[in-house]
Write a protein that holds these residues in place. Structure first.
Motif, PDB file in Angstrom:
ATOM      1  N   MET A 252      21.232 -34.017  16.484  1.00  0.00           N
ATOM      2  CA  MET A 252      21.606 -34.186  17.923  1.00  0.00           C
ATOM      3  C   MET A 252      23.631 -33.160  18.238  1.00  0.00           C
ATOM      4  SD  MET A 252      20.425 -35.963  22.290  1.00  0.00           S
ATOM      5  CE  MET A 252      21.798 -35.071  23.511  1.00  0.00           C
ATOM      6  N   LEU A 253      24.002 -35.005  17.691  1.00  0.00           N
ATOM      7  CA  LEU A 253      25.236 -34.597  17.945  1.00  0.00           C
ATOM      8  C   LEU A 253      25.662 -33.485  17.260  1.00  0.00           C
ATOM      9  CD1 LEU A 253      27.808 -35.937  18.134  1.00  0.00           C
ATOM     10  CD2 LEU A 253      28.060 -37.586  16.546  1.00  0.00           C
ATOM     11  N   LYS A 254      25.082 -33.630  15.863  1.00  0.00           N
ATOM     12  CA  LYS A 254      25.557 -32.145  15.221  1.00  0.00           C
ATOM     13  C   LYS A 254      25.701 -31.177  16.290  1.00  0.00           C
ATOM     14  CE  LYS A 254      24.827 -30.364  10.911  1.00  0.00           C
ATOM     15  NZ  LYS A 254      23.292 -30.519   9.828  1.00  0.00           N
ATOM     16  N   GLU A 255      23.931 -30.322  16.682  1.00  0.00           N
ATOM     17  CA  GLU A 255      24.314 -28.875  17.019  1.00  0.00           C
ATOM     18  C   GLU A 255      25.083 -29.068  18.288  1.00  0.00           C
ATOM     19  OE1 GLU A 255      20.186 -29.561  18.763  1.00  0.00           O
ATOM     20  OE2 GLU A 255      19.074 -29.497  16.839  1.00  0.00           O
TER      21      GLU A 255
ATOM     22  N   HIS B 194      28.194 -28.339  16.966  1.00  0.00           N
ATOM     23  CA  HIS B 194      28.182 -26.413  16.158  1.00  0.00           C
ATOM     24  C   HIS B 194      28.654 -25.561  17.979  1.00  0.00           C
ATOM     25  CE1 HIS B 194      26.241 -23.197  15.288  1.00  0.00           C
ATOM     26  NE2 HIS B 194      27.046 -23.295  13.881  1.00  0.00           N
ATOM     27  N   ARG B 195      27.991 -26.178  18.660  1.00  0.00           N
ATOM     28  CA  ARG B 195      28.434 -25.378  20.051  1.00  0.00           C
ATOM     29  C   ARG B 195      29.638 -25.508  20.017  1.00  0.00           C
ATOM     30  NH1 ARG B 195      23.048 -27.739  21.563  1.00  0.00           N
ATOM     31  NH2 ARG B 195      24.671 -29.257  23.311  1.00  0.00           N
ATOM     32  N   ARG B 196      29.794 -26.561  20.430  1.00  0.00           N
ATOM     33  CA  ARG B 196      31.290 -26.358  20.871  1.00  0.00           C
ATOM     34  C   ARG B 196      32.305 -25.641  20.359  1.00  0.00           C
ATOM     35  NH1 ARG B 196      34.402 -30.700  23.846  1.00  0.00           N
ATOM     36  NH2 ARG B 196      36.252 -30.122  22.290  1.00  0.00           N
ATOM     37  N   ALA B 197      32.199 -26.161  18.011  1.00  0.00           N
ATOM     38  CA  ALA B 197      33.482 -25.425  17.574  1.00  0.00           C
ATOM     39  C   ALA B 197      32.916 -23.754  17.991  1.00  0.00           C
ATOM     40  CB  ALA B 197      32.962 -25.579  16.068  1.00  0.00           C
ATOM     41  N   VAL B 198      31.511 -22.783  17.933  1.00  0.00           N
ATOM     42  CA  VAL B 198      31.863 -21.619  18.247  1.00  0.00           C
ATOM     43  C   VAL B 198      32.307 -21.217  19.822  1.00  0.00           C
ATOM     44  CG1 VAL B 198      29.479 -19.941  19.137  1.00  0.00           C
ATOM     45  CG2 VAL B 198      29.190 -21.461  17.555  1.00  0.00           C
TER      46      VAL B 198
ATOM     47  N   ALA C  29      35.945 -24.993  12.318  1.00  0.00           N
ATOM     48  CA  ALA C  29      35.795 -23.766  13.055  1.00  0.00           C
ATOM     49  C   ALA C  29      33.784 -23.465  12.904  1.00  0.00           C
ATOM     50  CB  ALA C  29      36.590 -22.744  12.700  1.00  0.00           C
ATOM     51  N   VAL C  30      32.900 -22.187  13.614  1.00  0.00           N
ATOM     52  CA  VAL C  30      32.543 -21.820  13.717  1.00  0.00           C
ATOM     53  C   VAL C  30      32.289 -20.594  13.970  1.00  0.00           C
ATOM     54  CG1 VAL C  30      29.950 -21.821  13.792  1.00  0.00           C
ATOM     55  CG2 VAL C  30      30.954 -23.740  13.327  1.00  0.00           C
ATOM     56  N   PHE C  31      32.208 -19.357  12.935  1.00  0.00           N
ATOM     57  CA  PHE C  31      32.059 -18.020  13.637  1.00  0.00           C
ATOM     58  C   PHE C  31      31.294 -17.466  13.380  1.00  0.00           C
ATOM     59  CE2 PHE C  31      36.386 -18.579  11.546  1.00  0.00           C
ATOM     60  CZ  PHE C  31      37.901 -18.134  12.762  1.00  0.00           C
TER      61      PHE C  31
END
Length: 154
Positions: free
Chosen positions: A1-4, A7-11, A82-84
């Motif tokens: 859950m923390l990983k997701e 990921h959402r914050r980086a996007v 970053a997650v592009f």
């Protein structure tokens, strides 16, 4: 859950690019810049070339930025990590104190692939050395590990 959540914050941190052209890699940028490439084909069969450019010395704001280029034009930028979002998945970029820790293409199914370093970059030259002279590359890697753990640097 923390990983997701991360990921959402980086996007969400991704900002659109300004369309400027990607500058070629110069030899004097080897220690301060990383440049990686990714070739993808869309559903219509058109080939797209993504490039991830990270300049390590531009930390005047206190953070490192990663820039995403699409077919040589600035497409997006974000603080690292970053997650592009790209065709068919995402490009995940993370740095460490010594350079890039991760620069991977992650498909929608979860498969991960490393991006290809630019041949002129330090990472690209090391990859070329590993292909051309694997024994020498292993020796350099093992000598660096043994030097870092020796009492000389304590």
């Amino acid at each position: 859950m923390l990983k997701e959540w991360r990921h959402r914050r980086a996007v969400q941190r991704v900002k659109s690019g300004d369309g400027r052209q990607l500058k070629r890699f110069r030899w004097w940028q080897m220690l301060t810049r990383a440049l990686f490439h990714l070739r993808l084909t869309d559903d219509a069969g058109r080939q797209m070339v993504y490039a991830v450019d990270v300049r390590h010395q531009n930390q005047s704001e206190g953070y490192v930025k990663a820039h995403l280029y699409l077919d040589g034009r600035h497409h997006a930028e974000s603080k690292v990590p970053a997650v592009f979002p790209v065709q068919g998945g995402t490009v995940d970029v993370r740095t460490s104190a010594f350079g890039l820790k991760r620069c991977h293409y992650v498909t929608a199914e979860g498969a991960e692939h490393q991006l290809v370093p630019d041949p002129a970059s330090a990472e690209g030259r090391r990859a070329h050395l590993d292909r051309a002279h694997p024994a020498l590359s292993r020796w350099i890697g093992s000598s660096r590990r043994s030097c870092s753990s020796s009492a000389w640097f304590s």
